[in-house]
Design a protein around this motif. Structure first.
Motif, mmCIF file in Angstrom:
data_model
loop_
_atom_site.group_PDB
_atom_site.id
_atom_site.type_symbol
_atom_site.label_atom_id
_atom_site.label_comp_id
_atom_site.label_asym_id
_atom_site.label_seq_id
_atom_site.Cartn_x
_atom_site.Cartn_y
_atom_site.Cartn_z
ATOM 1 N N SER A 213 0.806 -1.227 0.000
ATOM 2 C CA SER A 213 0.000 0.000 0.000
ATOM 3 C C SER A 213 0.837 1.273 0.000
ATOM 4 N N GLY A 214 2.057 1.218 0.488
ATOM 5 C CA GLY A 214 2.869 2.429 0.562
ATOM 6 C C GLY A 214 3.715 2.694 -0.668
ATOM 7 N N LEU A 215 3.611 1.832 -1.678
ATOM 8 C CA LEU A 215 4.432 1.997 -2.876
ATOM 9 C C LEU A 215 3.884 3.099 -3.776
ATOM 10 N N PRO A 216 4.747 3.709 -4.594
ATOM 11 C CA PRO A 216 4.261 4.736 -5.538
ATOM 12 C C PRO A 216 3.214 4.166 -6.496
ATOM 13 N N LEU A 217 2.197 4.961 -6.757
ATOM 14 C CA LEU A 217 1.186 4.583 -7.741
ATOM 15 C C LEU A 217 1.727 4.959 -9.117
ATOM 16 N N ARG A 218 1.841 3.960 -9.986
ATOM 17 C CA ARG A 218 2.412 4.205 -11.303
ATOM 18 C C ARG A 218 1.499 3.643 -12.389
ATOM 19 N N ALA A 219 1.744 4.082 -13.613
ATOM 20 C CA ALA A 219 1.095 3.469 -14.772
ATOM 21 C C ALA A 219 1.819 2.162 -15.046
ATOM 22 N N VAL A 220 1.109 1.044 -14.925
ATOM 23 C CA VAL A 220 1.736 -0.267 -15.099
ATOM 24 C C VAL A 220 0.926 -1.110 -16.083
ATOM 25 N N HIS A 221 1.566 -2.156 -16.569
ATOM 26 C CA HIS A 221 0.981 -2.985 -17.622
ATOM 27 C C HIS A 221 -0.143 -3.871 -17.096
ATOM 28 N N ASN A 222 0.076 -4.511 -15.967
ATOM 29 C CA ASN A 222 -0.890 -5.370 -15.283
ATOM 30 C C ASN A 222 -1.087 -6.748 -15.910
ATOM 31 N N ASP A 223 -0.343 -7.074 -16.962
ATOM 32 C CA ASP A 223 -0.439 -8.416 -17.550
ATOM 33 C C ASP A 223 0.912 -8.778 -18.159
ATOM 34 N N CYS A 224 1.938 -8.775 -17.340
ATOM 35 C CA CYS A 224 3.327 -8.921 -17.816
ATOM 36 C C CYS A 224 3.704 -10.386 -18.014
ATOM 37 N N LYS A 225 3.105 -11.007 -18.985
ATOM 38 C CA LYS A 225 3.479 -12.380 -19.314
ATOM 39 C C LYS A 225 4.360 -12.389 -20.561
ATOM 40 N N LEU A 226 5.044 -13.501 -20.766
ATOM 41 C CA LEU A 226 5.983 -13.593 -21.874
ATOM 42 C C LEU A 226 5.300 -13.391 -23.220
ATOM 43 N N SER A 227 4.091 -13.892 -23.363
ATOM 44 C CA SER A 227 3.402 -13.817 -24.655
ATOM 45 C C SER A 227 2.969 -12.404 -25.020
ATOM 46 N N ASN A 228 3.109 -11.456 -24.095
ATOM 47 C CA ASN A 228 2.819 -10.056 -24.409
ATOM 48 C C ASN A 228 4.074 -9.283 -24.814
ATOM 49 N N LEU A 229 5.101 -10.022 -25.196
ATOM 50 C CA LEU A 229 6.305 -9.440 -25.772
ATOM 51 C C LEU A 229 6.506 -10.012 -27.173
ATOM 52 N N LEU A 230 6.924 -9.162 -28.101
ATOM 53 C CA LEU A 230 7.271 -9.609 -29.451
ATOM 54 C C LEU A 230 8.785 -9.592 -29.586
ATOM 55 N N PHE A 231 9.338 -10.728 -30.017
ATOM 56 C CA PHE A 231 10.786 -10.877 -30.153
ATOM 57 C C PHE A 231 11.179 -10.940 -31.630
ATOM 58 N N ASP A 232 12.323 -10.371 -31.930
ATOM 59 C CA ASP A 232 12.874 -10.437 -33.279
ATOM 60 C C ASP A 232 13.239 -11.893 -33.590
ATOM 61 N N LYS A 233 12.749 -12.393 -34.735
ATOM 62 C CA LYS A 233 13.007 -13.788 -35.100
ATOM 63 C C LYS A 233 14.485 -14.065 -35.324
ATOM 64 N N THR A 234 15.222 -13.041 -35.698
ATOM 65 C CA THR A 234 16.637 -13.224 -36.020
ATOM 66 C C THR A 234 17.543 -13.059 -34.805
ATOM 67 N N SER A 235 17.385 -11.950 -34.110
ATOM 68 C CA SER A 235 18.308 -11.633 -33.012
ATOM 69 C C SER A 235 17.856 -12.144 -31.653
ATOM 70 N N GLY A 236 16.542 -12.377 -31.481
ATOM 71 C CA GLY A 236 16.011 -12.768 -30.183
ATOM 72 C C GLY A 236 15.772 -11.605 -29.244
ATOM 73 N N GLU A 237 16.077 -10.387 -29.702
ATOM 74 C CA GLU A 237 15.829 -9.204 -28.873
ATOM 75 C C GLU A 237 14.349 -8.835 -28.898
ATOM 76 N N CYS A 238 13.890 -8.226 -27.814
ATOM 77 C CA CYS A 238 12.492 -7.806 -27.754
ATOM 78 C C CYS A 238 12.269 -6.592 -28.653
ATOM 79 N N LEU A 239 11.200 -6.659 -29.437
ATOM 80 C CA LEU A 239 10.838 -5.555 -30.312
ATOM 81 C C LEU A 239 9.745 -4.674 -29.707
ATOM 82 N N ALA A 240 8.810 -5.295 -28.991
ATOM 83 C CA ALA A 240 7.644 -4.530 -28.540
ATOM 84 C C ALA A 240 6.997 -5.167 -27.320
#
Length: 338
Positions: free
Chosen positions: A192-219
């Motif tokens: 309750s004492g933490l800063p209130l921030r704008a957060v995603h609220n559904d931070c699962k792996l499938s909500n990230l898009l990775f570059d097929k070549t480099s493996g880096e996250c794109l979005a």
């Protein structure tokens, strides 16, 4: 299909389309569109208004975040198209709401990390996303799903489901009910004492898009649950999805445990991206956030089982009961290690 697409792209011709099964909430299609001699893929999506009862609030939050994030942001944001009448959504004759996004080429998503490097990259990428919003006024965001991460209210609903459940299901789940109540009574985490921030609220792996070549996250994608909240619960979501030695569907509980090595990779990637702005209290709350989120999800699965599987549905008898057992086993293993 073509008529729907033309509400966003005039004179468009649909060359192909395929349903995407990755999303559990919305009805989603990958559409190949030709317009003015150019051919491009898009994502066409029908919003589930049974879950998101204020679809325009969902899009308003997305636009606010797009306006706030500056050009230094190293990832892509979901690029939503305007309708031909300059709106964010198209409402069809059946009252269903549709939206359209530019498809991110050469990208892929995963339900399970194909290598350990993706775990650290996931932590880093969500940290970059949250860092881009660190100075955003979270109170500007509308609540698209009220009380989404609110452990006490989830527990109160759970108690109500116990009172209304049929005797057979109560008997089947008695051990898990008792265990869940004990976990809740012993949970001393206070966010309750933490800063209130704008957060995603559904931070699962499938909500990230990775570059097929480099493996880096794109979005970072699927911003429908973007709402005020805490860094701790977003990190807890990451832990729930990336630090279980099995998926939440695993019925053999001997396969379910907390992977401390994955946790260290995830935490390392996340802190590397957030160390310049995260408060001391937020850093110290990360493990507590995982405790809250995993317990909350166990409560939600067990509540749904007691309510005859009306929210998540069930692929087989006792499905949500097994999911709850999985999460309780995972939580117990985590609390033994951190």
């Amino acid at each position: 299909m073509e008529a729907l697409v033309q509400k966003f792209i005039p004179n468009a011709e649909v060359r192909s389309f395929q349903p995407l099964s990755d999303g559990l909430i919305h009805q989603t299609y990958k559409v190949l569109v030709q317009s003015n001699a150019a051919t491009q893929y898009y994502i066409l999506q029908r919003l589930n208004t049974a879950v998101f009862k204020k679809p325009f609030a969902v899009m308003k939050n997305l636009r606010l975040v797009q306006q706030h994030i500056d050009s230094d942001y190293s990832l892509l944001l979901p690029q939503a198209l305007k309708t031909t009448d300059k709106g964010d959504l198209h409402c069809d004759s059946a009252g269903e709401f549709w939206r359209m996004f530019v498809f991110v080429e050469n990208s892929q998503s995963f339900e399970i990390a194909p290598a350990n490097s993706y775990i650290a990259e996931a932590g880093r990428s969500y940290g970059v996303f949250l860092g881009a919003l660190k100075n955003f006024d979270a109170n500007l965001l509308e609540l698209t799903i009220p009380d989404f991460h609110h452990l006490q209210r989830r527990y109160d609903v759970f108690q109500q489901k116990i009172q209304s459940a049929c005797p057979q299901r109560l008997s089947q789940a008695k051990r898990e009910i008792d265990r869940t109540c004990e976990f809740y009574r012993n949970c001393t985490v206070d966010l309750s004492g933490l800063p209130l921030r704008a957060v995603h609220n559904d931070c699962k792996l499938s909500n990230l898009l990775f570059d097929k070549t480099s493996g880096e996250c794109l979005a970072v994608i699927d911003l429908d649950t973007l709402m005020p909240g805490t860094i701790a619960t977003d990190f807890g979501d990451m832990v729930r999805g990336l630090c279980n030695t099995a998926t939440e569907e695993e019925r053999d509980l001997n396969q379910v445990s907390f992977n401390i090595d994955h946790y260290k990779l995830l935490e390392g990637g996340f802190l590397d991206a957030t160390k310049s702005w995260l408060t001391c209290a937020e850093r110290e709350s990360l493990a507590g956030g995982a405790h809250v989120i995993i317990l909350e999800q166990a409560i939600r699965f067990l509540s749904d089982f007691l309510d005859n599987d009306t929210y998540y549905g069930a692929a087989y008898p006792g499905h949500n009961h097994h999911r709850a057992r999985n999460q309780l086993t995972f939580l117990a293993s985590m609390l033994e290690q951190i």
